[in-house]
Write a protein that holds these residues in place. Structure first.
Motif, mmCIF file in Angstrom:
data_model
loop_
_atom_site.group_PDB
_atom_site.id
_atom_site.type_symbol
_atom_site.label_atom_id
_atom_site.label_comp_id
_atom_site.label_asym_id
_atom_site.label_seq_id
_atom_site.Cartn_x
_atom_site.Cartn_y
_atom_site.Cartn_z
ATOM 1 N N ALA A 12 35.215 36.546 31.828
ATOM 2 C CA ALA A 12 33.842 36.044 31.986
ATOM 3 C C ALA A 12 33.660 34.748 31.197
ATOM 4 C CB ALA A 12 32.836 37.096 31.519
ATOM 5 N N LEU A 13 34.267 34.661 30.016
ATOM 6 C CA LEU A 13 34.207 33.420 29.247
ATOM 7 C C LEU A 13 34.900 32.284 29.990
ATOM 8 C CD1 LEU A 13 34.958 34.827 25.666
ATOM 9 C CD2 LEU A 13 32.788 33.872 26.464
ATOM 10 N N ILE A 14 36.051 32.576 30.590
ATOM 11 C CA ILE A 14 36.752 31.570 31.389
ATOM 12 C C ILE A 14 35.874 31.122 32.556
ATOM 13 C CG2 ILE A 14 38.720 31.185 32.940
ATOM 14 C CD1 ILE A 14 39.546 31.131 30.058
ATOM 15 N N ALA A 15 35.182 32.082 33.192
ATOM 16 C CA ALA A 15 34.330 31.763 34.341
ATOM 17 C C ALA A 15 33.178 30.857 33.962
ATOM 18 C CB ALA A 15 33.800 33.056 34.972
ATOM 19 N N GLN A 16 32.796 30.859 32.673
ATOM 20 C CA GLN A 16 31.729 29.982 32.209
ATOM 21 C C GLN A 16 32.216 28.550 32.008
ATOM 22 O OE1 GLN A 16 30.017 31.634 28.659
ATOM 23 N NE2 GLN A 16 29.533 33.577 29.628
ATOM 24 N N TRP A 37 45.931 37.662 33.296
ATOM 25 C CA TRP A 37 44.810 38.413 33.851
ATOM 26 C C TRP A 37 44.114 37.621 34.944
ATOM 27 C CZ3 TRP A 37 42.553 39.664 28.336
ATOM 28 C CH2 TRP A 37 43.434 40.528 27.677
ATOM 29 N N GLN A 38 44.120 36.306 34.830
ATOM 30 C CA GLN A 38 43.530 35.477 35.882
ATOM 31 C C GLN A 38 44.273 35.641 37.201
ATOM 32 O OE1 GLN A 38 43.582 31.730 33.367
ATOM 33 N NE2 GLN A 38 41.670 31.423 34.489
ATOM 34 N N ILE A 39 45.542 35.899 37.109
ATOM 35 C CA ILE A 39 46.369 36.041 38.311
ATOM 36 C C ILE A 39 46.298 37.446 38.870
ATOM 37 C CG2 ILE A 39 48.732 35.896 39.201
ATOM 38 C CD1 ILE A 39 49.271 33.828 36.978
ATOM 39 N N ARG A 40 46.360 38.439 37.971
ATOM 40 C CA ARG A 40 46.361 39.824 38.454
ATOM 41 C C ARG A 40 45.735 40.732 37.414
ATOM 42 N NH1 ARG A 40 49.216 44.585 38.123
ATOM 43 N NH2 ARG A 40 50.479 43.789 36.427
ATOM 44 N N ILE A 41 44.748 41.464 37.839
ATOM 45 C CA ILE A 41 44.129 42.466 36.978
ATOM 46 C C ILE A 41 44.682 43.820 37.371
ATOM 47 C CG2 ILE A 41 41.975 43.652 36.415
ATOM 48 C CD1 ILE A 41 42.111 40.989 35.147
ATOM 49 N N ILE A 83 25.525 34.615 40.970
ATOM 50 C CA ILE A 83 26.491 35.613 41.427
ATOM 51 C C ILE A 83 27.766 34.875 41.797
ATOM 52 C CG2 ILE A 83 27.027 37.307 43.224
ATOM 53 C CD1 ILE A 83 24.010 37.884 43.390
ATOM 54 N N SER A 84 28.892 35.367 41.277
ATOM 55 C CA SER A 84 30.189 34.729 41.537
ATOM 56 C C SER A 84 31.186 35.783 41.987
ATOM 57 C CB SER A 84 30.701 34.037 40.271
ATOM 58 O OG SER A 84 29.774 33.089 39.800
ATOM 59 N N PRO A 85 32.125 35.403 42.859
ATOM 60 C CA PRO A 85 33.141 36.369 43.302
ATOM 61 C C PRO A 85 34.140 36.661 42.197
ATOM 62 C CG PRO A 85 33.594 34.212 44.209
ATOM 63 C CD PRO A 85 32.268 34.096 43.513
ATOM 64 N N HIS A 86 34.693 37.868 42.235
ATOM 65 C CA HIS A 86 35.744 38.259 41.299
ATOM 66 C C HIS A 86 36.907 38.802 42.111
ATOM 67 C CE1 HIS A 86 37.915 40.624 38.270
ATOM 68 N NE2 HIS A 86 37.449 39.750 37.417
ATOM 69 N N PRO A 87 38.156 38.482 41.750
ATOM 70 C CA PRO A 87 39.297 38.857 42.592
ATOM 71 C C PRO A 87 39.495 40.346 42.779
ATOM 72 C CG PRO A 87 40.026 37.979 40.472
ATOM 73 C CD PRO A 87 38.569 37.675 40.594
ATOM 74 N N SER A 88 39.056 41.167 41.832
ATOM 75 C CA SER A 88 39.328 42.596 41.974
ATOM 76 C C SER A 88 38.087 43.483 41.875
ATOM 77 C CB SER A 88 40.339 43.054 40.901
ATOM 78 O OG SER A 88 39.770 42.926 39.613
ATOM 79 N N ARG A 89 36.973 42.922 41.411
ATOM 80 C CA ARG A 89 35.800 43.769 41.197
ATOM 81 C C ARG A 89 34.611 43.318 42.027
ATOM 82 N NH1 ARG A 89 35.241 45.587 35.032
ATOM 83 N NH2 ARG A 89 34.275 47.339 36.104
ATOM 84 N N GLY A 90 34.878 42.642 43.128
ATOM 85 C CA GLY A 90 33.803 42.255 44.038
ATOM 86 C C GLY A 90 33.100 40.987 43.581
ATOM 87 N N HIS A 91 31.994 41.145 42.872
ATOM 88 C CA HIS A 91 31.204 40.031 42.368
ATOM 89 C C HIS A 91 30.690 40.381 40.979
ATOM 90 C CE1 HIS A 91 31.094 39.272 46.697
ATOM 91 N NE2 HIS A 91 30.812 38.010 46.412
ATOM 92 N N ALA A 134 27.244 41.940 34.763
ATOM 93 C CA ALA A 134 27.562 43.229 35.375
ATOM 94 C C ALA A 134 28.366 42.985 36.649
ATOM 95 C CB ALA A 134 26.299 44.021 35.700
ATOM 96 N N TYR A 135 29.383 43.811 36.862
ATOM 97 C CA TYR A 135 30.242 43.702 38.044
ATOM 98 C C TYR A 135 29.831 44.727 39.086
ATOM 99 C CZ TYR A 135 33.398 40.720 35.399
ATOM 100 O OH TYR A 135 33.939 39.681 34.672
#
Length: 260
Positions: A12-16, A37-41, A83-91, A134-135
């Motif tokens: 989340a800090l990286i996303a900021q 973790w950015q590549i694969r969670i 709202i932002s997309p997340h690779p493994s947890r939706g948004h 929140a995810y």
């Protein structure tokens, strides 16, 4: 080994927009770990990765379970949320809250937990503000105003079911908008009384947003609860809505109050 919550907070800090170096120094986690973790969670346990329908994407549409909290959260989202997309947890839904208002941060987190289908939320500290995050796979279902670009550069309109919630809980919606892009301040003026200039102070609520649509949602809701308002131009742009009449300020004090 790091648990999933720690990993999500770092991402989340990286996303900021924070750099790997900055996040690594703040969290004590190596840059290599964060980069991986950015590549694969790692997947969550099977039961947690199953996507169950939310109140809005079921075959029979329904309202969120806590509609009062939703009305408040909708106001916060329209002002300071994204709202932002997340690779493994939706948004992930993020609401930015200034450090100066700890009570507001508490209220925001409580609303997020109440509305989120998983009832989870957490805080990420940044310089001068806290992101309440929140995810969920269902944020676009619950907030269909989500879309590309800045809110003031695209149309913002409520769905009929959202308008029904705002009509039922108008003060919660107004409170969310004030908590995001508004404030209660004390203005002053001077008058000549018997040849002597005296200073008078009076409270006023102010709301500022670049989106014509969001300002209209705010002013239309004020009309419905009997609050009188005026538009104040910033230069040539009517970005500010002012509430200064005594009776209307009293109504706002009763149902909204100052940030805390």
């Amino acid at each position: 080994m790091y648990d999933m919550g720690t990993r999500m907070r770092a991402l989340a800090l990286i996303a900021q927009g924070r750099s790997l170096n900055a996040v690594s120094k703040e969290t004590g986690i190596s840059r290599a770990a964060i980069r991986s973790w950015q590549i694969r969670i790692e997947p969550l346990p099977r039961m947690q990765t199953q996507i169950t329908p939310c109140a809005r994407c079921q075959l029979v549409p329904a309202l969120p379970s806590d509609v009062a909290a939703y009305s408040y959260l909708l106001g916060l989202y329209l002002g300071d949320g994204c709202i932002s997309p997340h690779p493994s947890r939706g948004h992930y839904l993020r609401i930015a809250c200034a450090d100066a208002w700890p009570g507001l941060i508490d209220d925001c987190e409580a609303a997020l937990r109440s509305v989120n289908p998983s009832h989870c939320a957490y805080r990420v500290q940044a310089k001068g503000y806290v992101s309440v995050v929140a995810y969920s796979h269902h944020w676009p279902c619950l907030f269909p105003q989500h879309g590309p670009g800045k809110k003031h550069e695209r149309t913002i309109a409520l769905e009929p079911w959202q308008q029904d919630i705002v009509d039922a809980y108008p003060w919660e919606f107004i409170r969310g908008l004030i908590h995001s892009d508004g404030c209660r301040i004390t203005n002053w003026t001077t008058r000549l009384v018997a040849g002597e200039r005296k200073r008078y102070e009076y409270p006023r609520y102010s709301f500022a947003n670049k989106s014509d649509d969001i300002r209209k949602l705010f002013s239309d809701t004020l009309d419905k609860v009997g609050v009188e308002w005026t538009t104040l131009a910033r230069g040539s742009d009517p970005f500010n809505i002012s509430i200064a009449r005594k009776a209307s300020v009293a109504l706002m004090d009763t149902h909204v109050g100052p940030k805390h």
